[in-house]
Design a protein around this motif. Sequence first.
Motif, PDB file in Angstrom:
ATOM      1  N   LYS A 140       0.827  -1.207   0.000  1.00 50.75           N
ATOM      2  CA  LYS A 140       0.000   0.000   0.000  1.00 50.75           C
ATOM      3  C   LYS A 140       0.863   1.259   0.000  1.00 50.75           C
ATOM      4  N   SER A 141       1.919   1.290   0.808  1.00 51.48           N
ATOM      5  CA  SER A 141       2.801   2.457   0.851  1.00 51.48           C
ATOM      6  C   SER A 141       3.984   2.328  -0.101  1.00 51.48           C
ATOM      7  N   ASN A 142       4.158   1.118  -0.671  1.00 52.80           N
ATOM      8  CA  ASN A 142       5.281   0.822  -1.567  1.00 52.80           C
ATOM      9  C   ASN A 142       6.614   1.187  -0.925  1.00 52.80           C
ATOM     10  N   SER A 143       6.795   0.788   0.337  1.00 55.97           N
ATOM     11  CA  SER A 143       8.020   1.144   1.062  1.00 55.97           C
ATOM     12  C   SER A 143       8.344   0.072   2.094  1.00 55.97           C
ATOM     13  N   TRP A 144       9.606   0.106   2.562  1.00 56.34           N
ATOM     14  CA  TRP A 144      10.099  -0.795   3.590  1.00 56.34           C
ATOM     15  C   TRP A 144      10.275  -0.035   4.901  1.00 56.34           C
ATOM     16  N   ARG A 145      10.188  -0.751   6.012  1.00 57.23           N
ATOM     17  CA  ARG A 145      10.537  -0.195   7.318  1.00 57.23           C
ATOM     18  C   ARG A 145      11.126  -1.303   8.182  1.00 57.23           C
ATOM     19  N   LYS A 146      12.014  -0.891   9.101  1.00 58.45           N
ATOM     20  CA  LYS A 146      12.642  -1.857   9.988  1.00 58.45           C
ATOM     21  C   LYS A 146      11.654  -2.363  11.027  1.00 58.45           C
ATOM     22  N   LEU A 147      11.873  -3.619  11.449  1.00 59.70           N
ATOM     23  CA  LEU A 147      11.076  -4.218  12.516  1.00 59.70           C
ATOM     24  C   LEU A 147      11.928  -4.314  13.784  1.00 59.70           C
ATOM     25  N   ASP A 148      11.376  -3.882  14.883  1.00 56.31           N
ATOM     26  CA  ASP A 148      12.088  -3.940  16.161  1.00 56.31           C
ATOM     27  C   ASP A 148      11.752  -5.254  16.854  1.00 56.31           C
ATOM     28  N   ILE A 149      12.199  -6.347  16.258  1.00 55.54           N
ATOM     29  CA  ILE A 149      11.922  -7.671  16.804  1.00 55.54           C
ATOM     30  C   ILE A 149      13.176  -8.530  16.679  1.00 55.54           C
ATOM     31  N   VAL A 150      13.241  -9.562  17.477  1.00 61.11           N
ATOM     32  CA  VAL A 150      14.329 -10.544  17.406  1.00 61.11           C
ATOM     33  C   VAL A 150      13.697 -11.907  17.176  1.00 61.11           C
ATOM     34  N   ILE A 151      13.871 -12.442  15.977  1.00 62.76           N
ATOM     35  CA  ILE A 151      13.305 -13.735  15.615  1.00 62.76           C
ATOM     36  C   ILE A 151      14.451 -14.739  15.543  1.00 62.76           C
ATOM     37  N   PRO A 152      14.312 -15.904  16.173  1.00 62.75           N
ATOM     38  CA  PRO A 152      15.394 -16.899  16.100  1.00 62.75           C
ATOM     39  C   PRO A 152      15.642 -17.324  14.666  1.00 62.75           C
ATOM     40  N   ILE A 153      16.926 -17.503  14.348  1.00 64.44           N
ATOM     41  CA  ILE A 153      17.275 -17.871  12.984  1.00 64.44           C
ATOM     42  C   ILE A 153      18.571 -18.651  13.005  1.00 64.44           C
ATOM     43  N   THR A 154      18.690 -19.621  12.125  1.00 62.55           N
ATOM     44  CA  THR A 154      19.927 -20.375  12.024  1.00 62.55           C
ATOM     45  C   THR A 154      20.949 -19.611  11.203  1.00 62.55           C
ATOM     46  N   GLN A 155      22.212 -19.781  11.500  1.00 64.18           N
ATOM     47  CA  GLN A 155      23.258 -19.021  10.823  1.00 64.18           C
ATOM     48  C   GLN A 155      23.363 -19.349   9.346  1.00 64.18           C
ATOM     49  N   VAL A 156      23.103 -20.599   8.990  1.00 61.42           N
ATOM     50  CA  VAL A 156      23.293 -21.007   7.596  1.00 61.42           C
ATOM     51  C   VAL A 156      21.975 -21.041   6.830  1.00 61.42           C
ATOM     52  N   PHE A 157      20.906 -20.522   7.421  1.00 59.73           N
ATOM     53  CA  PHE A 157      19.618 -20.458   6.763  1.00 59.73           C
ATOM     54  C   PHE A 157      19.136 -21.820   6.287  1.00 59.73           C
ATOM     55  N   ALA A 158      19.357 -22.842   7.125  1.00 62.48           N
ATOM     56  CA  ALA A 158      18.862 -24.175   6.783  1.00 62.48           C
ATOM     57  C   ALA A 158      17.346 -24.122   6.658  1.00 62.48           C
ATOM     58  N   GLY A 159      16.836 -24.755   5.623  1.00 64.79           N
ATOM     59  CA  GLY A 159      15.384 -24.783   5.437  1.00 64.79           C
ATOM     60  C   GLY A 159      14.845 -23.559   4.733  1.00 64.79           C
ATOM     61  N   MET A 160      15.725 -22.840   3.974  1.00 61.41           N
ATOM     62  CA  MET A 160      15.240 -21.659   3.283  1.00 61.41           C
ATOM     63  C   MET A 160      14.125 -21.993   2.296  1.00 61.41           C
ATOM     64  N   GLU A 161      14.110 -23.221   1.789  1.00 64.59           N
ATOM     65  CA  GLU A 161      13.065 -23.578   0.843  1.00 64.59           C
ATOM     66  C   GLU A 161      11.751 -23.909   1.526  1.00 64.59           C
ATOM     67  N   ALA A 162      11.778 -24.064   2.856  1.00 68.87           N
ATOM     68  CA  ALA A 162      10.574 -24.465   3.588  1.00 68.87           C
ATOM     69  C   ALA A 162       9.872 -23.227   4.124  1.00 68.87           C
ATOM     70  N   LYS A 163       9.047 -22.596   3.262  1.00 68.63           N
ATOM     71  CA  LYS A 163       8.337 -21.382   3.627  1.00 68.63           C
ATOM     72  C   LYS A 163       6.952 -21.425   3.003  1.00 68.63           C
ATOM     73  N   VAL A 164       5.956 -20.855   3.715  1.00 74.44           N
ATOM     74  CA  VAL A 164       4.604 -20.821   3.179  1.00 74.44           C
ATOM     75  C   VAL A 164       3.801 -19.752   3.915  1.00 74.44           C
ATOM     76  N   TYR A 165       2.717 -19.287   3.297  1.00 75.45           N
ATOM     77  CA  TYR A 165       1.799 -18.311   3.909  1.00 75.45           C
ATOM     78  C   TYR A 165       0.398 -18.910   3.972  1.00 75.45           C
ATOM     79  N   MET A 166      -0.309 -18.652   5.070  1.00 77.69           N
ATOM     80  CA  MET A 166      -1.699 -19.079   5.177  1.00 77.69           C
ATOM     81  C   MET A 166      -2.419 -18.228   6.209  1.00 77.69           C
ATOM     82  N   ASN A 167      -3.589 -17.693   5.847  1.00 79.80           N
ATOM     83  CA  ASN A 167      -4.490 -17.002   6.771  1.00 79.80           C
ATOM     84  C   ASN A 167      -3.795 -15.906   7.588  1.00 79.80           C
TER      85      ASN A 167
END
Length: 369
Positions: free
Chosen positions: A184-211
């Motif tokens: 809607k705004s056609n822009s990016w903004r930073k998120l002030d959150i800390v989400i756990p993540i693996t260093q080597v991005f294992a499972g990058m292909e395992a992503k999906v969206y629902m509801n």
Amino acid sequence: MVRNNFLSDNPSYHHNVSLVLVRDVPNRDIFKGVLYSFFGERFENRAKLNLPNPFQEGSEAPYRFHRFNILNLGDFNNFICVQCHLRHNSKWDARFALWNPTTDEFKVIPHSHNRFQPFGANASHDVMNFHSSSHVFGFGYDSCTDDYKMISYVTFSAPPFLECIGYEPLGDTPEPFWEIYSLKSNSWRKLDIVIPITQVFAGMEAKVYMNGMCHWCITINSDSDSYFEFESKLVSFDLNNEVFFTTPIPSDIYDGSPREERIWKQLVVLNGYIALITYEEQMTTCNISILSELSVKESWIKLFIVGPLHCVEEPFGMAKGKIIFKKKDREINWFDLRTQMIEELDIKGEYCDIAVYKEGLLPIGGINM
């Protein structure tokens, strides 16, 4: 009983759903993705698609549209998300875009300005001294604001062409961060959150969206003292409230340890449930497990065990009860869970992507955006 219900159920959201399949053909100089659309109640119809070049005008015009990847992140939207790889002389760039296969409309997503600003009051060097990489983890619809959003993780490193000769940028490497894009705004903004993540991005292909939620898999070291103890989790990001949840994945479904590095995995939407598909290359079997409740490890149910499938080299998606896979001879086939039959598609490909979408004539973002 649950398996029978899944096989017999034909949800209304499956109607008018099409499948786009991309196969790569070897060619160093031109766009090398070949697209096919499969449509009909059982994907019995097929047509070849032509992808328009969205970079013929404007500031990106000098770039050559080299190739693209489908980011299979949506849940039956009218458009799909793609990553476009551009080249001009020796310079490379990657851009994200939204594409409506029905109307051929393209919406190029702008670069984030967050990546190109100095970090810290005493910073003497711009982030341009570093190479930034954007790792998209989700794209979907926020019903609260009637907006489409994309969540990305940005990391920094020495420029690739200098890193190989030992170049080290002056100053501290900027810290990685999460950011979110609003259509809607056609822009990016930073998120002030800390989400756990693996260093080597294992499972990058395992992503999906629902509801209204984006989901992806991560593998991290467990809390035990052993370096070789790993734990896999499903991370779920709520686009409405911009908060995240984690759900542990039982080790008998997938534990992400090095001994399972030859296990392929993918997240899909299966009859309104988040489903994890794993393929054990050594056993040549596909396991399909569904999640019935977020944040509850015990709510994972291993629903199907398919195989052995000795001809399969790698599955890479699922739609309408069909597991789509590449054979060892590079032929693309699918296995129908309902009929228990393998169907040949008469298509070959070294690397393949798929996306499921609904045909629609509305412009990207809707009439009012």
